[in-house]
Design an enzyme around this catalytic site. Structure first.
Site, short mmCIF file in Angstrom:
data_model
loop_
_atom_site.label_atom_id
_atom_site.label_comp_id
_atom_site.label_asym_id
_atom_site.label_seq_id
_atom_site.Cartn_x
_atom_site.Cartn_y
_atom_site.Cartn_z
N HIS A 18 0.83 -1.21 0.00
CA HIS A 18 0.00 0.00 0.00
C HIS A 18 0.86 1.25 0.00
O HIS A 18 2.09 1.18 -0.09
CB HIS A 18 -0.98 -0.03 1.17
CG HIS A 18 -0.35 -0.06 2.54
ND1 HIS A 18 0.47 0.92 3.02
CD2 HIS A 18 -0.42 -1.00 3.53
CE1 HIS A 18 0.86 0.64 4.24
NE2 HIS A 18 0.36 -0.54 4.58
N HIS A 21 4.14 1.46 2.09
CA HIS A 21 5.30 0.75 1.53
C HIS A 21 5.84 1.51 0.33
O HIS A 21 7.05 1.63 0.14
CB HIS A 21 4.91 -0.66 1.07
CG HIS A 21 4.20 -1.48 2.12
ND1 HIS A 21 2.94 -1.97 1.94
CD2 HIS A 21 4.60 -1.86 3.36
CE1 HIS A 21 2.59 -2.64 3.03
NE2 HIS A 21 3.57 -2.58 3.90
N CYS A 126 3.30 -8.93 20.92
CA CYS A 126 2.24 -8.71 19.94
C CYS A 126 2.72 -9.26 18.61
O CYS A 126 3.73 -8.79 18.06
CB CYS A 126 1.89 -7.23 19.80
SG CYS A 126 0.77 -6.95 18.39
N CYS A 129 2.78 -6.71 15.72
CA CYS A 129 3.98 -5.85 15.72
C CYS A 129 5.25 -6.67 15.62
O CYS A 129 6.31 -6.14 15.34
CB CYS A 129 4.08 -5.03 17.00
SG CYS A 129 2.72 -3.92 17.31
N CYS A 143 -2.53 -4.43 22.89
CA CYS A 143 -1.38 -3.84 22.20
C CYS A 143 -1.65 -2.36 21.93
O CYS A 143 -2.73 -2.02 21.44
CB CYS A 143 -1.15 -4.58 20.87
SG CYS A 143 -0.11 -3.65 19.74
N HIS A 146 -2.11 -2.15 17.86
CA HIS A 146 -3.19 -2.91 17.22
C HIS A 146 -4.49 -2.95 18.01
O HIS A 146 -5.52 -3.35 17.50
CB HIS A 146 -2.73 -4.34 16.92
CG HIS A 146 -1.68 -4.41 15.86
ND1 HIS A 146 -0.33 -4.34 16.14
CD2 HIS A 146 -1.78 -4.50 14.53
CE1 HIS A 146 0.35 -4.40 15.01
NE2 HIS A 146 -0.50 -4.50 14.02
N LYS A 285 -6.27 7.32 10.25
CA LYS A 285 -5.21 6.34 10.24
C LYS A 285 -5.49 5.32 9.13
O LYS A 285 -6.63 4.90 8.94
CB LYS A 285 -5.18 5.64 11.61
CG LYS A 285 -3.95 4.81 11.82
CD LYS A 285 -3.86 4.37 13.28
CE LYS A 285 -2.63 3.55 13.52
NZ LYS A 285 -2.62 2.20 13.10
N LYS A 288 -6.89 -1.23 7.12
CA LYS A 288 -7.53 -2.08 6.14
C LYS A 288 -8.95 -2.41 6.58
O LYS A 288 -9.88 -2.39 5.78
CB LYS A 288 -6.71 -3.37 6.00
CG LYS A 288 -6.86 -3.97 4.65
CD LYS A 288 -6.07 -5.24 4.56
CE LYS A 288 -6.89 -6.27 3.81
NZ LYS A 288 -6.47 -7.63 4.10
#
Ligand code: MSP
Length: 480
Positions: A18, A21, A126, A129, A143, A146, A285, A288
């Site tokens: 995405h 990256h 986690c 992570c 976490c 997450h 943020k 997905k």
């Protein structure tokens, strides 16, 4: 020959790539192309981080073996980078045999040095992570990143004596003040280290998707210890890296674990770790699960590859966070790429085709120092900006010069005067623009070079454009 070695993080291939990256990868590509332009010997490494529990779990969900699962996703990454014109030299996978061998070699070195010992890990982990947390890091037992329930581990584990390197790390940052860049990210790291560094658990026995510890095969190497080593296994003689480009979320791994591992193994540390900010999507943020994600194909489909590459480095300063909005991308495409750059090129080409060009420079002048317009180009500032990794500043500077060229056309009115010398100055300046834009928007730059008959090479900026017939071609950017 001067060398330049740049890396991106290696991405988890648990989904398609995405915008996050793409951002680091394009940044690395811009730097790699810039240094190539200067005639340096460049190495650019990117790749995928394929081991660990996170990948294993994602594979299980699809009822695939981890290798089968990642093999399916790798072409998606390679394809995305191809579409974005990413000029990497190697795509490294942590499942590559040479990398796995390197990991074991380094583990053995660190072990032989006495920096690895067997103990028992008891604490939080986690998998999302792939990171350890202490009780006080958690928010409501979850976490902090997450917001998912966190695993409590209790298992035998090998530990890396990270605590031993506390002083050495602080010394490193002092001796090499730009090791952690941008500078404003340094304080937080130093504070955290000064609070005390715990030894790091670097092996697990409860799953098997990873590199076995060479001195105890029941233990699988911690995915971050494995992944960081990619920068050395993929260096091909270029180590130490000039810069590791990363996102701000993984700065701790790169500026603390990584140099400590290297010092322990007796390997030189990289010259710089540069952490960029994060993109949000319409101020939210990227996520997905909430449909707030923009993948590479979507990014390109808005206004093309060069528009995407351009937007990401024009919109926010490199190092800071940014907000992605399709509308803003389209506005910038129309107002800047099409109206400023595209118009300049097509206007000058059309006039040059009609009235011809005349070199204002005599053959006794080897440089185009008589081009008054070109004097407005702040090359020194552009070079400095690149040296400081202020990629956006370099791009701004190039666009200020494009503005200056458009003003020049407006003021000199070559369509009335038919002044061939003015047209030459403009064409010669477009050459400089094309060369300088190549790292950012290579496809467009190559079209301009073809049209105006110049070679994309930094030295050519100072060489007067060889007069050639210029023809009006198809416009560079059709408005969206
Ligand atoms: N596998 C590790 C890196 C190992 S490097 C030895 C990893 N992978 S990742 O796929 O989760 O993330 C890779 C990079 O993408 C990180 O640098 C991260 O900062 C970046 N981004 C992920 N989402 C992002 C945004 N929304 N915006 C900008 N970059 C973001 O971490």
């Amino acid at each position: 020959m001067k060398k330049f070695y740049v890396t991106t993080p290696i991405y988890y291939p648990n989904d398609i790539p995405h915008i996050g990256h793409a951002y680091t990868t394009i940044a690395a590509d811009i730097l790699a192309r810039w240094h190539k332009l200067l005639g340096e010997n460049v190495r650019f490494l990117t790749g995928t981080d394929e081991h660990g529990k996170k990948i294993q779990t994602a594979a299980e969900k699809q009822k695939k073996s981890p290798k089968e699962f990642v093999d399916n996703l790798i072409p998606k990454f390679k394809d995305a980078w191809k579409k974005l014109n990413i000029s990497y030299d190697r795509f490294i996978r942590t499942t590559d045999k040479d990398h796995e061998k390197k990991v074991q070699e380094i583990l053995q070195k660190v072990y032989d040095k006495g920096d690895i010992y067997l103990g028992k890990y008891e604490g939080y982990y986690c998998t999302g992570c792939e990171a350890y947390y202490t009780e006080k890091d958690l928010t409501g037992g979850c976490c902090p990143i997450h917001k998912t329930k966190i695993e409590k581990l209790k298992e035998p584990s090998y530990f890396f004596r990270l605590g031993k390197y506390q002083k050495k790390l602080l010394e490193l940052y002092k001796k090499n003040p730009e090791f952690i860049s941008p500078i404003f990210r340094k304080k937080e790291i130093i504070n955290r280290i000064e609070e005390g560094l715990q030894d790091l658990s670097i092996s697990r026995t409860s799953f098997d998707w990873g590199v076995p510890m060479p001195f105890d095969k029941k233990h699988i190497c911690y995915v971050w210890f494995d992944a960081l080593i990619n920068y050395v296994s993929g260096a091909d003689g270029f180590w130490p890296a000039d810069v590791h480009l990363i996102g701000k979320d993984i700065i701790w791994f790169h500026t603390v674990y990584w140099p400590a591992m290297l010092i322990s193994a007796g390997i030189e540390v990289p010259k710089k770790v540069f952490a960029h900010g994060w993109w949000t999507f319409d101020k939210e943020k990227i996520s997905k699960s909430r449909g707030k994600v923009i993948n590479v194909d979507e990014l390109i489909s808005i206004a093309g590859v060069d528009a995407a590459r351009y937007f990401l480095f024009r919109e926010t300063s490199f190092g800071e966070d940014g907000d992605f909005s399709e509308k803003v991308l389209i506005d910038r495409y129309n107002n800047e790429l099409a109206d400023k750059l595209g118009n300049l090129v097509s206007r000058v080409a059309a006039l040059a085709e009609k009235y011809g060009l005349e070199k204002a420079i005599t053959h006794t002048h080897r440089e185009n120092s008589q081009n008054k317009l070109l004097k407005k180009l702040k090359l020194k500032q552009i070079e400095e900006s690149f040296n400081e990794l202020k990629i956006d500043k370099a791009l701004n500077e190039i666009f200020s010069f494009i503005d200056a060229c458009n003003e020049y056309v407006q003021n000199k009115k070559p369509w009335e005067t038919h002044d061939k010398k003015i047209l030459y100055e403009l064409a010669d300046s477009i050459k400089a623009i094309g060369i300088l834009l190549w790292p950012f928007i290579p496809e467009t730059a190559e079209k301009i070079a073809k049209q105006f008959g110049f070679e994309i090479c930094y030295k050519q900026i100072k060489e007067p454009l060889k007069i050639k017939k210029i023809k009006k071609e198809e416009i560079l950017f059709k408005k969206v």
